[in-house]
Design a protein around this motif. Structure first.
Motif, PDB file in Angstrom:
ATOM      1  N   SER A  57     -18.961 -19.513 -16.121  1.00 33.87           N
ATOM      2  CA  SER A  57     -18.160 -20.090 -15.032  1.00 33.87           C
ATOM      3  C   SER A  57     -16.879 -20.690 -15.567  1.00 33.87           C
ATOM      4  O   SER A  57     -15.814 -20.543 -14.968  1.00 33.87           O
ATOM      5  N   ASP A  70     -21.198 -24.528 -17.590  1.00 35.91           N
ATOM      6  CA  ASP A  70     -21.659 -23.165 -17.808  1.00 35.91           C
ATOM      7  C   ASP A  70     -20.554 -22.338 -18.475  1.00 35.91           C
ATOM      8  O   ASP A  70     -19.429 -22.293 -17.993  1.00 35.91           O
ATOM      9  N   GLN A 113     -21.552 -12.268 -19.572  1.00 37.06           N
ATOM     10  CA  GLN A 113     -22.267 -11.986 -18.326  1.00 37.06           C
ATOM     11  C   GLN A 113     -23.364 -10.951 -18.574  1.00 37.06           C
ATOM     12  O   GLN A 113     -24.448 -11.032 -17.996  1.00 37.06           O
ATOM     13  N   SER A 163     -23.834 -26.819 -13.689  1.00 31.87           N
ATOM     14  CA  SER A 163     -22.716 -26.953 -12.756  1.00 31.87           C
ATOM     15  C   SER A 163     -21.425 -27.374 -13.448  1.00 31.87           C
ATOM     16  O   SER A 163     -20.344 -27.036 -12.985  1.00 31.87           O
ATOM     17  N   LYS A 173     -14.369 -18.030 -16.358  1.00 32.27           N
ATOM     18  CA  LYS A 173     -13.891 -17.409 -15.111  1.00 32.27           C
ATOM     19  C   LYS A 173     -12.902 -18.333 -14.400  1.00 32.27           C
ATOM     20  O   LYS A 173     -11.811 -17.896 -13.998  1.00 32.27           O
ATOM     21  N   GLU A 174     -13.268 -19.610 -14.288  1.00 31.22           N
ATOM     22  CA  GLU A 174     -12.383 -20.575 -13.608  1.00 31.22           C
ATOM     23  C   GLU A 174     -11.047 -20.668 -14.310  1.00 31.22           C
ATOM     24  O   GLU A 174      -9.990 -20.706 -13.683  1.00 31.22           O
TER      25      GLU A 174
END
Lengths: 365, 334
Positions: free
Chosen positions: A293, A290, A44, A287, A296-297
């Motif tokens: 993401s 990434d 990040q 979408s 994180k998911e």
């Protein structure tokens, strides 16, 4: 920390294509909560730093070349997680991410981009020429860094220090002759070199299909074993790197790794990046694949961290990048008497000719 | 290039990123759409390494062109390639072939194998592109027998000299300048014709003067003219010569001017040691103009360092107009 947060995820799978290898990295990788948070923070930070650089470039505070890394963060973060800080790394010009993972602060990176004396190269190098201990840039001429990487690996072997060198290049450079020369020598001499191809599918504006007779970049080392993993998954990258590092350190010689990844920006800031690929394609990767993401998911769905924790980290990171940008825009430019310094190392002071014979300038080591 | 592609079928262009990218600096924009794949060879982004091998036999000779990277052998009997380097900094990766294969082949074959090829692309400093992307290669290439080295300044130069370079039967290194691509110039009626060429090897007096000869090439010719305009207000009349060709250098034009003005200042963007200005000094000394000099020749050059990135440092690494003015006045002892 929430009471029912699990600290270890054991079941993440590592898919890998192998070339001349009986077996590859373990099929399942382990991720601890701390590791996950650290990888997230690293990726990040790189992401926000690159987006800040985009902004500063558009404001003309950054000049010249600027090749951004957003989309490819899992490669830099994963590789760093798979090697030691005392191992060596060299890459091409899309180097800001690696400059960070190799230990340079966001502040010093942005200040280098804005050409200030607080930059990691004192403002003299710019985007493509940032260095750190065990990090050899940042190289502007496509492919030239790969033989250098083999040379660094030779130094490791020569000194018997159990270190290795990671030598990075892109799908564009993968077709260059000098790479094959480096492969040959590394294989012949069993150098501890991990050749890594960051395949982001486009060399400038040329897609891999139009550039290469073989797009299996992990096989291009021919007699050198190779492996290919998803470069958008930080765990896959880490596991592949660990495997490759073990291979090198055990004296087996070099190994080639291909990371399938993607860059959201064009080749550089002067390339909008949409004349040779569609916006739909870019959006699709963003979408569905990434790297940030995805991590994180994964952590959220396995209850390894909370949404609030990620939010908090995001806020901290934004603040860090904002402060770094503040510094980078307010720090003074390098002083003129630094103009001629650093031509030679360990050398007595030198007189340098300026723009005309009456301009006698001074160079210190 | 468009006109020359139309005129002669043997001419074809090899450019990195020419297709959908339209050529990195857009010099070849539109050509691929007009002429297609056969005439416009699009090379992947590789920093082309060109290996030119000659094949014996046949009048006019054959040219075998390899590009390492994806080693595509392209056999062209009697073709006339134009090869674009994205910048001349990358030509260093192919420089062996430029010198050892292109420059020397006609000599080594004792006249059997001419090499009608043009290497073109931007040369020298740009803006903020740092050390590896800012070097001037005029001196490097002009050092070599067998090459012709051309360095245009304005639009007429670029057009007329490029057409001559393409029609030239020998290897030509054509040094353009990225910062000049976007600068518009008025072009004469004559220069707009499809057959307008400027001879290689002939300099041009851009501005006549009587007090000092100022010789330059490429972008800095503009700087010299600006300096001359400032000095004219102080009564100093500069004769500004645009070299146009570095090799073969038009020494006669410089000599004729020096024999009139008695003072010489050379201006270039490249490094001082063993450079264009150094060569001019040596040639003047060896010829009739030496006895007409009232002062030693002054060279204005880039600073003898790798190009720094920071703006303030970069600005001080290349000749500024004030440096030219200063040097002219020092030379004239005013």
């Amino acid at each position: 920390v929430k009471a029912n947060v699990s600290s270890v995820l054991k079941a993440t799978s590592v898919k890998c294509d192998l070339h001349r290898l009986e077996e590859g990295p373990p099929e399942k990788a382990e991720l601890t909560r701390d590791q996950g948070l650290q990888y997230y923070r690293t990726m990040q930070t790189i992401r926000r730093m690159e987006l800040k650089a985009d902004q500063l470039y558009k404001q003309k505070i950054i000049r010249g070349f600027c090749h951004l890394y957003d989309g490819q963060e899992a490669c830099a973060a994963g590789i760093e997680a798979g090697i030691n800080p005392t191992d060596h790394l060299i890459t091409a010009y899309r180097a800001h991410g690696y400059t960070y993972t190799r230990g340079v602060s966001v502040k010093e990176i942005l200040a280098e981009l804005t050409g200030r004396k607080g930059g990691v190269a004192k403002g003299k190098g710019g985007s493509m020429h940032m260095y750190a201990p065990c990090f050899y840039g940042g190289n502007g001429i496509v492919g030239a860094q790969v033989p250098l990487g083999a040379g660094i690996a030779l130094a490791c072997q020569y000194q018997g220090n159990n270190q290795l060198c990671v030598s990075l290049y892109g799908d564009g450079a993968a077709n260059q002759g000098q790479l094959f020369e480096a492969y040959n020598m590394a294989a012949l001499w069993k150098l501890p070199c991990i050749f890594i191809c960051e395949n982001n599918k486009y060399g400038m504006g040329t897609s891999v299909e139009r550039a290469a007779a073989s797009t299996d970049y992990y096989k291009r080392g021919d007699y050198i074993p190779g492996l290919r993993v998803d470069g958008m998954d930080v765990l896959c990258v880490r596991e592949a790197t660990k495997f490759a590092a073990d291979h090198c350190r055990s004296g087996k010689g070099p190994i080639v790794m291909e990371l399938q990844t993607y860059r959201y920006h064009g080749h550089s800031m002067s390339d909008p990046g949409v004349s040779y690929r569609t916006r739909e394609e870019i959006q699709e990767v963003r979408s569905k694949s990434d790297p940030i993401s995805m991590l994180k998911e994964r952590m959220l769905s396995h209850n390894m961290a909370s949404v609030e924790e990620f939010k908090e980290m995001d806020v901290e990171i934004r603040k860090e990048v904002e402060e770094a940008a503040q510094f980078a825009t307010s720090d003074p430019e390098p002083p003129l008497d630094d103009l001629c310094n650093h031509i030679f190392y360990n050398n007595p002071p030198l007189e340098v000719r300026g723009t005309h014979p009456w301009a006698k300038l001074k160079s210190l080591s | 290039m468009d006109e020359e592609l139309e005129r002669d079928e043997r001419v074809f262009l090899m450019v990195e990123e020419v297709a959908q990218y339209d050529g990195a600096l857009q010099v070849s924009r539109g050509l691929w759409k007009k002429y297609g794949d056969k005439r416009i060879s699009t090379l992947p982004f590789l920093r082309v390494r060109i290996l030119i091998m000659w094949r014996s036999g046949g009048s006019g000779g054959g040219l075998l062109l390899f590009k390492t990277g994806p080693s595509l052998p392209l056999f062209q009997a009697g073709l006339r390639p134009i090869c674009e380097f994205m910048t001349f900094n990358f030509s260093m990766q192919a420089i062996d072939q430029v010198i050892n294969s292109a420059a020397k082949t006609y000599y080594m074959s004792a006249g059997l194998q001419p090499v009608p090829i043009v290497f073109r692309g931007p040369n020298g400093a740009s803006a903020g592109v740092a050390a590896q992307h800012s070097q001037c290669f005029a001196a490097w290439y002009a050092h070599c027998p067998g090459l012709k080295v051309v360095s245009p300044w304005n639009s007429e130069d670029a057009k007329g000299l490029l057409k001559s370079a393409i029609r030239e039967d020998n290897p030509v290194v054509f040094l353009e300048n990225e910062l000049m691509y976007g600068v518009p110039f008025e072009m004469s009626e004559e220069s707009q014709s499809k057959d307008f060429t400027i001879p290689i090897g002939k300099a041009k007096v851009e501005r006549p003067g009587s007090h000092v000869t100022v010789v330059s090439h490429s972008r800095l010719v503009g700087h010299c003219l600006d300096a001359a305009a400032v000095l004219a207000k102080e009564g100093i009349e500069c004769e500004v010569i645009n070299l146009r060709t570095i090799r073969p250098m038009d020494v006669e034009s410089i000599e004729a001017s020096v024999m009139k003005t008695n003072h010489l200042v050379t201006v270039e963007g490249g490094w001082p040691q063993f450079g264009v200005g150094a060569e001019i000094c040596a040639r003047i000394m060896e010829g009739p103009a030496f006895n007409y000099l009232d002062a030693p020749v002054t060279r204005v050059t880039g600073v003898d360092i790798p190009m720094p990135y920071a703006k303030i440092l970069e600005d001080h690494s290349v000749p500024q107009i004030k440096d030219i003015i200063f040097s002219i006045k020092k030379t004239l002892n005013v």
